[in-house]
Design a protein around this motif. Structure first.
Motif, PDB file in Angstrom:
ATOM      1  N   ALA A   1      15.991  72.783  22.034  1.00  0.00           N
ATOM      2  CA  ALA A   1      14.884  73.037  22.701  1.00  0.00           C
ATOM      3  C   ALA A   1      15.545  73.631  24.216  1.00  0.00           C
ATOM      4  N   THR A   2      14.380  74.201  25.137  1.00  0.00           N
ATOM      5  CA  THR A   2      14.879  74.804  25.956  1.00  0.00           C
ATOM      6  C   THR A   2      15.543  73.907  27.053  1.00  0.00           C
ATOM      7  N   HIS A   3      16.668  74.421  27.630  1.00  0.00           N
ATOM      8  CA  HIS A   3      17.714  73.540  28.452  1.00  0.00           C
ATOM      9  C   HIS A   3      18.370  74.560  29.420  1.00  0.00           C
ATOM     10  N   LEU A   4      19.146  73.848  30.209  1.00  0.00           N
ATOM     11  CA  LEU A   4      20.025  74.549  31.190  1.00  0.00           C
ATOM     12  C   LEU A   4      21.274  74.422  30.662  1.00  0.00           C
ATOM     13  N   ALA A   5      22.021  75.639  30.863  1.00  0.00           N
ATOM     14  CA  ALA A   5      23.431  75.813  30.542  1.00  0.00           C
ATOM     15  C   ALA A   5      23.936  76.394  31.465  1.00  0.00           C
ATOM     16  N   SER A   6      25.410  76.127  31.772  1.00  0.00           N
ATOM     17  CA  SER A   6      25.977  76.990  32.712  1.00  0.00           C
ATOM     18  C   SER A   6      26.843  78.069  32.086  1.00  0.00           C
ATOM     19  N   LEU A   7      27.077  79.192  32.905  1.00  0.00           N
ATOM     20  CA  LEU A   7      27.911  80.323  32.685  1.00  0.00           C
ATOM     21  C   LEU A   7      29.560  79.573  32.952  1.00  0.00           C
ATOM     22  N   LEU A   8      29.727  78.609  33.641  1.00  0.00           N
ATOM     23  CA  LEU A   8      31.114  78.093  33.691  1.00  0.00           C
ATOM     24  C   LEU A   8      31.423  77.275  32.251  1.00  0.00           C
ATOM     25  N   ASP A   9      30.688  77.132  31.614  1.00  0.00           N
ATOM     26  CA  ASP A   9      30.724  76.407  30.118  1.00  0.00           C
ATOM     27  C   ASP A   9      31.662  77.308  29.235  1.00  0.00           C
ATOM     28  N   PRO A  10      32.541  76.784  28.688  1.00  0.00           N
ATOM     29  CA  PRO A  10      33.616  77.754  27.736  1.00  0.00           C
ATOM     30  C   PRO A  10      32.781  78.405  26.432  1.00  0.00           C
ATOM     31  N   GLN A  11      31.720  77.455  26.213  1.00  0.00           N
ATOM     32  CA  GLN A  11      30.878  78.212  24.965  1.00  0.00           C
ATOM     33  C   GLN A  11      30.075  79.256  25.196  1.00  0.00           C
ATOM     34  N   LEU A  12      29.763  79.626  26.818  1.00  0.00           N
ATOM     35  CA  LEU A  12      29.214  80.744  26.993  1.00  0.00           C
ATOM     36  C   LEU A  12      29.947  81.657  27.857  1.00  0.00           C
ATOM     37  N   GLN A  13      31.272  81.369  28.435  1.00  0.00           N
ATOM     38  CA  GLN A  13      31.883  82.182  29.080  1.00  0.00           C
ATOM     39  C   GLN A  13      32.197  83.411  27.891  1.00  0.00           C
ATOM     40  N   GLY A  14      32.162  84.766  28.595  1.00  0.00           N
ATOM     41  CA  GLY A  14      32.601  85.778  27.890  1.00  0.00           C
ATOM     42  C   GLY A  14      31.623  86.337  26.730  1.00  0.00           C
ATOM     43  N   ARG A  15      30.316  85.527  26.708  1.00  0.00           N
ATOM     44  CA  ARG A  15      29.370  85.766  25.600  1.00  0.00           C
ATOM     45  C   ARG A  15      28.350  86.869  25.975  1.00  0.00           C
ATOM     46  N   VAL A  16      28.266  86.977  27.493  1.00  0.00           N
ATOM     47  CA  VAL A  16      27.128  87.755  28.094  1.00  0.00           C
ATOM     48  C   VAL A  16      27.556  89.264  27.962  1.00  0.00           C
ATOM     49  N   ARG A  17      26.861  90.059  27.264  1.00  0.00           N
ATOM     50  CA  ARG A  17      27.310  91.429  26.762  1.00  0.00           C
ATOM     51  C   ARG A  17      26.660  92.417  27.738  1.00  0.00           C
ATOM     52  N   ALA A  18      25.457  92.333  28.485  1.00  0.00           N
ATOM     53  CA  ALA A  18      24.753  93.099  29.164  1.00  0.00           C
ATOM     54  C   ALA A  18      23.786  92.134  30.134  1.00  0.00           C
ATOM     55  N   ALA A  19      23.286  92.661  31.063  1.00  0.00           N
ATOM     56  CA  ALA A  19      22.263  91.948  31.793  1.00  0.00           C
ATOM     57  C   ALA A  19      21.251  93.115  32.741  1.00  0.00           C
ATOM     58  N   TRP A  20      20.197  92.731  32.930  1.00  0.00           N
ATOM     59  CA  TRP A  20      19.122  93.768  33.502  1.00  0.00           C
ATOM     60  C   TRP A  20      18.487  93.005  34.744  1.00  0.00           C
ATOM     61  N   ARG A  21      18.326  93.264  35.742  1.00  0.00           N
ATOM     62  CA  ARG A  21      17.553  92.624  36.863  1.00  0.00           C
ATOM     63  C   ARG A  21      16.247  93.315  37.010  1.00  0.00           C
ATOM     64  N   PRO A  22      15.197  92.485  37.187  1.00  0.00           N
ATOM     65  CA  PRO A  22      13.805  92.834  37.582  1.00  0.00           C
ATOM     66  C   PRO A  22      13.940  93.276  38.856  1.00  0.00           C
ATOM     67  N   LEU A  23      13.068  94.687  39.130  1.00  0.00           N
ATOM     68  CA  LEU A  23      13.024  95.235  40.289  1.00  0.00           C
ATOM     69  C   LEU A  23      11.586  95.095  41.091  1.00  0.00           C
ATOM     70  N   GLU A  24      11.592  95.055  42.287  1.00  0.00           N
ATOM     71  CA  GLU A  24      10.412  94.890  43.254  1.00  0.00           C
ATOM     72  C   GLU A  24       9.168  96.068  42.687  1.00  0.00           C
ATOM     73  N   GLY A  25       9.470  97.130  42.299  1.00  0.00           N
ATOM     74  CA  GLY A  25       8.624  98.047  41.951  1.00  0.00           C
ATOM     75  C   GLY A  25       7.852  97.819  40.553  1.00  0.00           C
ATOM     76  N   GLY A  26       8.598  96.928  39.784  1.00  0.00           N
ATOM     77  CA  GLY A  26       8.063  96.925  38.435  1.00  0.00           C
ATOM     78  C   GLY A  26       7.412  95.515  38.327  1.00  0.00           C
ATOM     79  N   CYS A  27       6.854  94.901  39.467  1.00  0.00           N
ATOM     80  CA  CYS A  27       6.195  93.570  39.696  1.00  0.00           C
ATOM     81  C   CYS A  27       5.028  93.524  39.880  1.00  0.00           C
ATOM     82  N   ASP A  28       4.144  92.501  39.850  1.00  0.00           N
ATOM     83  CA  ASP A  28       2.809  92.726  40.353  1.00  0.00           C
ATOM     84  C   ASP A  28       2.563  92.254  41.673  1.00  0.00           C
ATOM     85  N   GLY A  29       3.662  91.784  42.572  1.00  0.00           N
ATOM     86  CA  GLY A  29       3.515  91.817  44.011  1.00  0.00           C
ATOM     87  C   GLY A  29       2.976  90.286  44.278  1.00  0.00           C
ATOM     88  N   GLN A  30       3.287  89.288  43.495  1.00  0.00           N
ATOM     89  CA  GLN A  30       2.743  88.038  43.816  1.00  0.00           C
ATOM     90  C   GLN A  30       4.070  87.467  44.793  1.00  0.00           C
TER      91      GLN A  30
END
Length: 157
Positions: free
Chosen positions: A128-157
């Motif tokens: 089920a949907t849950h919170l994990a931590s990047l400090l957890d050894p099971q997640l450390q080193g597993r992130v291969r790439a990341a993207w950040r939403p930009l102001e210009g790509g949003c609907d302005g809410q």
């Protein structure tokens, strides 16, 4: 001029956290996107960001594509929208709202929420949907790439 991150204000980050919390305990369902009923990892990130104001209306469907291949398709989708998402460099700190592509032997997508515990919102197969931590050894080193939403790509809410 460089586009600004969408989640740069305390108000927007607070809204993101509230929306993320509302998805907790939603079970995994392949390609699902119904809060409380079922959601997949990529649809979870898309749904939370969409509710928070990020334009996510054309996220690809997984269909019969394998998880690793679909993670690559999501990477291509994010890369093809430079006005909406910026890649996060390997030496840059993550920020709330960043979309993470992870590798657990299969492709996986999660949403970075930040904070002291470096919280990540995710849903895994048979879970089920849950919170994990990047400090957890099971997640450390597993992130291969990341993207950040930009102001210009949003609907302005």
């Amino acid at each position: 001029m460089t586009a600004q991150p969408y989640f740069s204000s305390a108000e927007r980050i607070g809204k993101l956290m509230t929306i993320a919390a509302s998805w907790l305990d939603t079970p995994y369902v392949q390609s699902g996107a119904v809060k409380g009923c079922g959601v997949s990892c990529h649809r979870l990130a898309a749904a939370v960001l969409s509710e928070a104001g990020v334009a996510m209306d054309d996220v690809p469907e997984r269909g019969d594509t394998g998880r690793r291949q679909f993670a690559q398709a999501m990477r291509g989708w994010l890369e093809s929208r430079p006005a909406r998402f910026a890649p996060v460099g390997p030496d840059e700190p993550l920020c709330p709202g960043d979309i993470l592509l992870c590798d657990f032997g299969i492709g996986h997508i999660a949403l970075y929420l930040g904070g002291e515990q470096r919280a990540v919102l995710q849903v895994l197969l048979r879970g089920a949907t849950h919170l994990a931590s990047l400090l957890d050894p099971q997640l450390q080193g597993r992130v291969r790439a990341a993207w950040r939403p930009l102001e210009g790509g949003c609907d302005g809410q």
